[in-house]
Design a protein around this motif. Structure first.
Motif, PDB file in Angstrom:
ATOM      1  N   ARG A  75       0.850  -1.202   0.000  1.00 38.10           N
ATOM      2  CA  ARG A  75       0.000   0.000   0.000  1.00 38.10           C
ATOM      3  C   ARG A  75       0.881   1.246   0.000  1.00 38.10           C
ATOM      4  N   CYS A  97       2.289   1.893  -3.507  1.00 42.19           N
ATOM      5  CA  CYS A  97       1.328   2.565  -4.394  1.00 42.19           C
ATOM      6  C   CYS A  97       1.263   4.055  -4.075  1.00 42.19           C
ATOM      7  N   GLU A 101       0.669  -7.792  -6.051  1.00 41.59           N
ATOM      8  CA  GLU A 101      -0.538  -6.970  -6.164  1.00 41.59           C
ATOM      9  C   GLU A 101      -0.171  -5.490  -6.277  1.00 41.59           C
ATOM     10  N   LYS A 111       0.753  -4.634  -9.900  1.00 41.32           N
ATOM     11  CA  LYS A 111      -0.445  -4.434 -10.725  1.00 41.32           C
ATOM     12  C   LYS A 111      -1.012  -3.036 -10.540  1.00 41.32           C
ATOM     13  N   GLU A 112      -1.161  -2.637  -9.292  1.00 37.98           N
ATOM     14  CA  GLU A 112      -1.765  -1.343  -8.976  1.00 37.98           C
ATOM     15  C   GLU A 112      -0.865  -0.190  -9.430  1.00 37.98           C
ATOM     16  N   ARG A 114      -0.964   0.316 -13.095  1.00 36.87           N
ATOM     17  CA  ARG A 114      -2.238   0.920 -13.477  1.00 36.87           C
ATOM     18  C   ARG A 114      -2.198   2.433 -13.225  1.00 36.87           C
TER      19      ARG A 114
END
Length: 185
Positions: free
Chosen positions: A37, A40, A64, A67-68, A71
């Motif tokens: 987190r 990101c 994960e 991926k974020e 994006r």
């Protein structure tokens, strides 16, 4: 100057890498984080060229997070830096946009060379990781040729692949613009 963020749930690893990397004239560690987190958030808050990212972390794992991040900001180069050589982690990280996969037992000068290489749009990985990816690709090709013996069309192979990934008939129908009845057939 290559701007770097380091995200690892082990503070000793983060701080140690920061101290070492900041000794190089062309490298600058601009941010540190504890979990996926944070990774990101840092990629949104700071201009980061290269992100060093661990795999297993609380809240959001490294795969994960890749991926974020891709994006949110596809320009960030991501190097997975971990102790885990799990085949699924490796393949998922690379498939989702990681620019490299390294192990934490790497020598510092080699890590710096790899950071510079990724910054210059190269993909990097040790031979052990390349072997895992090559093996996975060979297995996929073998599976593809086995499917071809059943004379499936490319559309049928696409549907079979989506079913394998867990999509429902309705999701497949919506995703490839055909009727649900056709998917069922």
């Amino acid at each position: 100057m290559i701007k770097i963020a380091i995200v690892d749930d082990q503070s000793l690893m983060r701080e140690g890498l920061k101290t070492i990397l900041n000794n190089y004239d062309d490298l600058n560690v601009v941010a540190l984080g504890n979990d996926g987190r944070d990774a990101c958030d840092l990629c949104v808050k700071y201009t980061i060229d290269v992100l060093l990212l661990d795999i297993r972390m609380p809240n959001l794992n490294g795969v994960e997070a890749v991926k974020e991040i891709k994006r949110l900001n596809n320009d960030v180069k991501i190097i997975m830096l971990t102790t885990f050589d799990d085949e699924d982690y490796i393949v998922e990280a690379i498939a989702n946009g990681a620019n490299g996969y390294l192990f934490k037992d790497i020598e510092y000068d080699e890590l710096v060379r790899n950071i510079r290489a990724v910054y210059n749009n190269q993909y990097i990985m040790p031979s052990k990781v390349a072997n895992v990816i090559a093996k996975r690709l060979m297995n996929q090709e073998k599976n593809r040729s086995e499917l071809q013996t059943y004379n499936l069309t490319s559309r049928e192979l696409e549907i079979a692949s989506m079913l394998k990934e867990g999509f429902t008939n309705k999701q497949i129908a919506n995703g490839i613009c055909i009727s649900e009845g056709t998917v069922k057939n």
